[in-house]
Design a protein around this motif. Structure first.
Motif, PDB file in Angstrom:
ATOM      1  N   LEU A 138     -27.207 -13.828 -34.782  1.00 37.01           N
ATOM      2  CA  LEU A 138     -28.579 -13.341 -34.572  1.00 37.01           C
ATOM      3  C   LEU A 138     -29.271 -14.116 -33.452  1.00 37.01           C
ATOM      4  O   LEU A 138     -30.008 -13.527 -32.651  1.00 37.01           O
ATOM      5  N   TYR A 139     -29.047 -15.420 -33.385  1.00 37.92           N
ATOM      6  CA  TYR A 139     -29.605 -16.210 -32.283  1.00 37.92           C
ATOM      7  C   TYR A 139     -29.119 -15.662 -30.944  1.00 37.92           C
ATOM      8  O   TYR A 139     -29.908 -15.496 -30.002  1.00 37.92           O
ATOM      9  N   ILE A 140     -27.841 -15.382 -30.844  1.00 35.55           N
ATOM     10  CA  ILE A 140     -27.294 -14.857 -29.585  1.00 35.55           C
ATOM     11  C   ILE A 140     -27.895 -13.495 -29.270  1.00 35.55           C
ATOM     12  O   ILE A 140     -28.331 -13.247 -28.140  1.00 35.55           O
ATOM     13  N   TYR A 141     -27.946 -12.614 -30.261  1.00 32.81           N
ATOM     14  CA  TYR A 141     -28.539 -11.296 -30.047  1.00 32.81           C
ATOM     15  C   TYR A 141     -29.962 -11.431 -29.508  1.00 32.81           C
ATOM     16  O   TYR A 141     -30.329 -10.795 -28.524  1.00 32.81           O
ATOM     17  N   LEU A 142     -30.761 -12.262 -30.170  1.00 32.95           N
ATOM     18  CA  LEU A 142     -32.168 -12.392 -29.766  1.00 32.95           C
ATOM     19  C   LEU A 142     -32.290 -13.044 -28.397  1.00 32.95           C
ATOM     20  O   LEU A 142     -33.162 -12.667 -27.612  1.00 32.95           O
ATOM     21  N   ASN A 143     -31.426 -13.982 -28.086  1.00 32.70           N
ATOM     22  CA  ASN A 143     -31.445 -14.578 -26.755  1.00 32.70           C
ATOM     23  C   ASN A 143     -31.088 -13.546 -25.688  1.00 32.70           C
ATOM     24  O   ASN A 143     -31.675 -13.547 -24.601  1.00 32.70           O
ATOM     25  N   LEU A 144     -30.156 -12.663 -25.964  1.00 27.78           N
ATOM     26  CA  LEU A 144     -29.810 -11.592 -25.031  1.00 27.78           C
ATOM     27  C   LEU A 144     -31.008 -10.669 -24.785  1.00 27.78           C
ATOM     28  O   LEU A 144     -31.133 -10.082 -23.704  1.00 27.78           O
ATOM     29  N   LEU A 145     -31.858 -10.544 -25.783  1.00 23.77           N
ATOM     30  CA  LEU A 145     -33.052  -9.692 -25.677  1.00 23.77           C
ATOM     31  C   LEU A 145     -34.278 -10.457 -25.178  1.00 23.77           C
ATOM     32  O   LEU A 145     -35.375  -9.891 -25.132  1.00 23.77           O
ATOM     33  N   ASP A 146     -34.100 -11.728 -24.794  1.00 26.81           N
ATOM     34  CA  ASP A 146     -35.197 -12.593 -24.330  1.00 26.81           C
ATOM     35  C   ASP A 146     -36.288 -12.789 -25.381  1.00 26.81           C
ATOM     36  O   ASP A 146     -37.469 -12.915 -25.048  1.00 26.81           O
ATOM     37  N   VAL A 147     -35.890 -12.813 -26.647  1.00 28.07           N
ATOM     38  CA  VAL A 147     -36.832 -13.100 -27.727  1.00 28.07           C
ATOM     39  C   VAL A 147     -36.791 -14.600 -27.963  1.00 28.07           C
ATOM     40  O   VAL A 147     -35.719 -15.177 -28.171  1.00 28.07           O
ATOM     41  N   LYS A 148     -37.943 -15.234 -27.908  1.00 30.54           N
ATOM     42  CA  LYS A 148     -38.008 -16.678 -28.146  1.00 30.54           C
ATOM     43  C   LYS A 148     -37.662 -16.959 -29.602  1.00 30.54           C
ATOM     44  O   LYS A 148     -38.239 -16.373 -30.507  1.00 30.54           O
ATOM     45  N   THR A 149     -36.706 -17.846 -29.787  1.00 34.80           N
ATOM     46  CA  THR A 149     -36.232 -18.172 -31.132  1.00 34.80           C
ATOM     47  C   THR A 149     -36.658 -19.584 -31.510  1.00 34.80           C
ATOM     48  O   THR A 149     -36.820 -20.440 -30.647  1.00 34.80           O
ATOM     49  N   PRO A 150     -36.826 -19.815 -32.808  1.00 33.14           N
ATOM     50  CA  PRO A 150     -37.224 -21.160 -33.238  1.00 33.14           C
ATOM     51  C   PRO A 150     -36.054 -22.132 -33.096  1.00 33.14           C
ATOM     52  O   PRO A 150     -34.894 -21.750 -33.292  1.00 33.14           O
ATOM     53  N   PRO A 151     -36.348 -23.381 -32.751  1.00 28.53           N
ATOM     54  CA  PRO A 151     -35.267 -24.362 -32.718  1.00 28.53           C
ATOM     55  C   PRO A 151     -34.741 -24.587 -34.128  1.00 28.53           C
ATOM     56  O   PRO A 151     -35.464 -24.430 -35.107  1.00 28.53           O
ATOM     57  N   MET A 152     -33.479 -24.941 -34.201  1.00 29.39           N
ATOM     58  CA  MET A 152     -32.837 -25.117 -35.498  1.00 29.39           C
ATOM     59  C   MET A 152     -33.440 -26.280 -36.283  1.00 29.39           C
ATOM     60  O   MET A 152     -33.719 -26.163 -37.465  1.00 29.39           O
ATOM     61  N   PHE A 153     -33.625 -27.413 -35.628  1.00 30.28           N
ATOM     62  CA  PHE A 153     -34.050 -28.630 -36.328  1.00 30.28           C
ATOM     63  C   PHE A 153     -35.220 -29.303 -35.634  1.00 30.28           C
ATOM     64  O   PHE A 153     -35.167 -30.487 -35.333  1.00 30.28           O
ATOM     65  N   GLY A 154     -36.273 -28.589 -35.350  1.00 30.98           N
ATOM     66  CA  GLY A 154     -37.454 -29.210 -34.762  1.00 30.98           C
ATOM     67  C   GLY A 154     -37.545 -28.995 -33.271  1.00 30.98           C
ATOM     68  O   GLY A 154     -38.246 -28.119 -32.824  1.00 30.98           O
ATOM     69  N   LEU A 155     -36.808 -29.770 -32.486  1.00 34.01           N
ATOM     70  CA  LEU A 155     -36.848 -29.655 -31.035  1.00 34.01           C
ATOM     71  C   LEU A 155     -35.638 -28.886 -30.523  1.00 34.01           C
ATOM     72  O   LEU A 155     -34.545 -28.980 -31.078  1.00 34.01           O
ATOM     73  N   SER A 156     -35.840 -28.172 -29.415  1.00 35.16           N
ATOM     74  CA  SER A 156     -34.712 -27.512 -28.764  1.00 35.16           C
ATOM     75  C   SER A 156     -33.966 -28.541 -27.918  1.00 35.16           C
ATOM     76  O   SER A 156     -34.471 -29.649 -27.664  1.00 35.16           O
ATOM     77  N   SER A 157     -32.796 -28.191 -27.471  1.00 30.94           N
ATOM     78  CA  SER A 157     -32.000 -29.070 -26.603  1.00 30.94           C
ATOM     79  C   SER A 157     -32.800 -29.441 -25.357  1.00 30.94           C
ATOM     80  O   SER A 157     -32.832 -30.602 -24.941  1.00 30.94           O
ATOM     81  N   GLU A 158     -33.459 -28.445 -24.780  1.00 32.02           N
ATOM     82  CA  GLU A 158     -34.247 -28.684 -23.567  1.00 32.02           C
ATOM     83  C   GLU A 158     -35.407 -29.644 -23.829  1.00 32.02           C
ATOM     84  O   GLU A 158     -35.719 -30.497 -22.992  1.00 32.02           O
TER      85      GLU A 158
END
Length: 167
Positions: A138-158
């Motif tokens: 689902l994360y991959i699907y939403l990223n392909l659609l440019d939907v901002k997704t919540p980070p898994m554990f607080g902060l994103s890698s970036e």
């Protein structure tokens, strides 16, 4: 990791589901029937699949019954609200079954749909891995659609990298 305590497992599994729910909450209803190519699971199929497998495969076989999973199509629930309701309803039904298990039940065997005996705690672990696998899709699907997704554990890698550079 061996699961030896149902109360601890249920707490852990609740956190797994919270992360899945946070992701599902950002899905725009207009994308529920989107798939990355024809013939593959849609976003709604992924959600129905997690729910149906949890209830009709994992929970049923743990009870000693045959697997009754029969797919994840629109006939189970169609439309955003109905899919979310189905997802939550099947989870509550499965949880009621899991809450009835004792710590001793974790050590008994159940049969997978392929008729392979497996220890219940290992089957529960497989169930969590299954949900995590589909959540990642689902994360991959939403990223392909440019939907901002919540980070898994607080902060994103970036965000972690940015924080390290600003020190």
């Amino acid at each position: 990791m061996e699961i030896t305590n149902m109360e601890n497992f249920l707490e852990y599994y609740g956190k797994i589901r919270q992360r899945t729910n946070r992701l599902i909450a950002v899905i725009p209803p207009k994308y529920m029937d989107w798939a990355y190519k024809p013939g593959k699971f849609t976003i709604a199929d992924q959600i129905r699949h997690i729910a149906a497998i949890e209830r009709y495969m994992f929970a049923e076989t743990i009870l000693g019954n045959s697997c009754t999973y029969n797919g994840c199509g629109k006939e189970l629930a169609d439309g955003y609200d109905n899919v979310i309701h189905y997802f939550n309803e099947k989870h509550e039904e499965a949880l009621a079954i899991f809450k009835s298990l004792s710590n001793e039940d974790l050590q008994r065997k159940c049969l997978t749909p392929g008729n392979a005996p497996i220890t219940v705690w290992k089957w529960l672990r497989a169930m969590t891995e299954h949900e995590i696998h589909h959540r990642a899709q689902l994360y991959i699907y939403l990223n392909l659609l440019d939907v901002k997704t919540p980070p898994m554990f607080g902060l994103s890698s970036e965000e972690i990298i940015q924080n390290n550079h600003s020190k």
